[in-house]
Design an enzyme around this catalytic site. Structure first.
Site, PDB file in Angstrom:
ATOM      1  N   HIS A  83       0.852  -1.195   0.000  1.00  0.00           N
ATOM      2  CA  HIS A  83       0.000   0.000   0.000  1.00  0.00           C
ATOM      3  C   HIS A  83       0.891   1.250   0.000  1.00  0.00           C
ATOM      4  CE1 HIS A  83       0.527  -0.601   4.465  1.00  0.00           C
ATOM      5  NE2 HIS A  83       0.829   0.686   4.352  1.00  0.00           N
TER       6      HIS A  83
HETATM    7  P1  TYD Z   1      -1.652  -2.661   7.571  1.00  0.00           P
HETATM    8  O1  TYD Z   1      -1.251  -1.235   7.675  1.00  0.00           O
HETATM    9  O2  TYD Z   1      -2.346  -3.091   6.320  1.00  0.00           O
HETATM   10  O3  TYD Z   1      -0.402  -3.609   7.808  1.00  0.00           O
HETATM   11  P2  TYD Z   1       0.835  -4.021   6.883  1.00  0.00           P
HETATM   12  O4  TYD Z   1       1.157  -2.884   6.004  1.00  0.00           O
HETATM   13  O5  TYD Z   1       1.914  -4.323   7.864  1.00  0.00           O
HETATM   14  O6  TYD Z   1       0.523  -5.255   6.132  1.00  0.00           O
HETATM   15  O7  TYD Z   1      -2.541  -3.023   8.835  1.00  0.00           O
HETATM   16  C1  TYD Z   1      -2.930  -4.354   9.148  1.00  0.00           C
HETATM   17  C2  TYD Z   1      -4.186  -4.295   9.995  1.00  0.00           C
HETATM   18  O8  TYD Z   1      -3.928  -3.616  11.238  1.00  0.00           O
HETATM   19  C3  TYD Z   1      -5.340  -3.566   9.310  1.00  0.00           C
HETATM   20  O9  TYD Z   1      -6.528  -4.290   9.571  1.00  0.00           O
HETATM   21  C4  TYD Z   1      -5.402  -2.239  10.011  1.00  0.00           C
HETATM   22  C5  TYD Z   1      -4.819  -2.516  11.382  1.00  0.00           C
HETATM   23  N1  TYD Z   1      -4.074  -1.351  11.925  1.00  0.00           N
HETATM   24  C6  TYD Z   1      -4.630  -0.607  12.949  1.00  0.00           C
HETATM   25  O10 TYD Z   1      -5.738  -0.885  13.433  1.00  0.00           O
HETATM   26  N2  TYD Z   1      -3.922   0.449  13.451  1.00  0.00           N
HETATM   27  C7  TYD Z   1      -2.708   0.804  12.966  1.00  0.00           C
HETATM   28  O11 TYD Z   1      -2.084   1.774  13.461  1.00  0.00           O
HETATM   29  C8  TYD Z   1      -2.153   0.028  11.882  1.00  0.00           C
HETATM   30  C9  TYD Z   1      -0.803   0.358  11.296  1.00  0.00           C
HETATM   31  C10 TYD Z   1      -2.872  -1.039  11.390  1.00  0.00           C
END
Ligand code: TYD
Length: 140
Positions: A54
């Site tokens: 992303h």
């Molecule tokens: P995501 O940012 O997509 O993780 P990565 O880039 O490491 O794969 O986040 C994964 C999940 O965690 C998503 O459901 C959103 C949640 N999340 C939060 O609730 N708060 C946060 O601060 C972050 C970074 C993620």
């Protein structure tokens, strides 16, 4: 103008070492160019898994391999740049508008992230085609 992968860099922080171990410091506005509003960390990542996939529209981040190692590939829609993070006294500064993929996590790796804003799903671009369109509108 949006940031490019060449605006993202590996920063090195003070390391205070003694026979009892090491300590590193990251202070907002002194060591990194943003105020820290949120901290989160990734861990227990299974071998072969990848994270990220992303971009953020406004968020600034600093990624640290607090333990173990992993690879971060940054992409500005035109150019890609990969960084291998494996030193706790270094951090990768990721500026807004950059797509990132994280993979090659070692066992026991911890990706510690300092972020400039609260969590906001509206700030994410999770679709790569949408990201490319977003990058083409340079003044957004
Ligand atoms: P995501 O940012 O997509 O993780 P990565 O880039 O490491 O794969 O986040 C994964 C999940 O965690 C998503 O459901 C959103 C949640 N999340 C939060 O609730 N708060 C946060 O601060 C972050 C970074 C993620």
């Amino acid at each position: 103008m949006k940031y490019t992968v060449n605006d993202c860099e590996l920063l090195e922080f003070d390391k205070h070492s003694s026979s009892k171990g090491s300590l590193s410091v990251v202070q907002h506005q002194k060591d990194i160019p943003f105020d820290i509003k949120r901290v989160y960390y990734l861990y227990d990542v299974p071998g072969g898994a990848s994270r990220g996939a992303h971009a953020h529209k406004e968020l600034w981040q600093l990624m640290i391999a607090a333990s173990g190692s992993f690879r971060v590939t940054l992409d500005d829609g035109k150019q890609k740049r990969s960084f291998f993070l494996n030193r706790p006294y270094q951090g990768l500064l990721v500026k807004p508008g950059i797509w990132r993929d994280l993979d090659e996590f070692s066992s026991g790796a911890c990706c510690f992230v300092l972020a400039s804003e609260d969590y906001d799903e509206e700030d994410y671009i999770r679709n790569y085609k949408e990201f490319i369109i977003y990058r083409k509108h340079d003044n957004d």
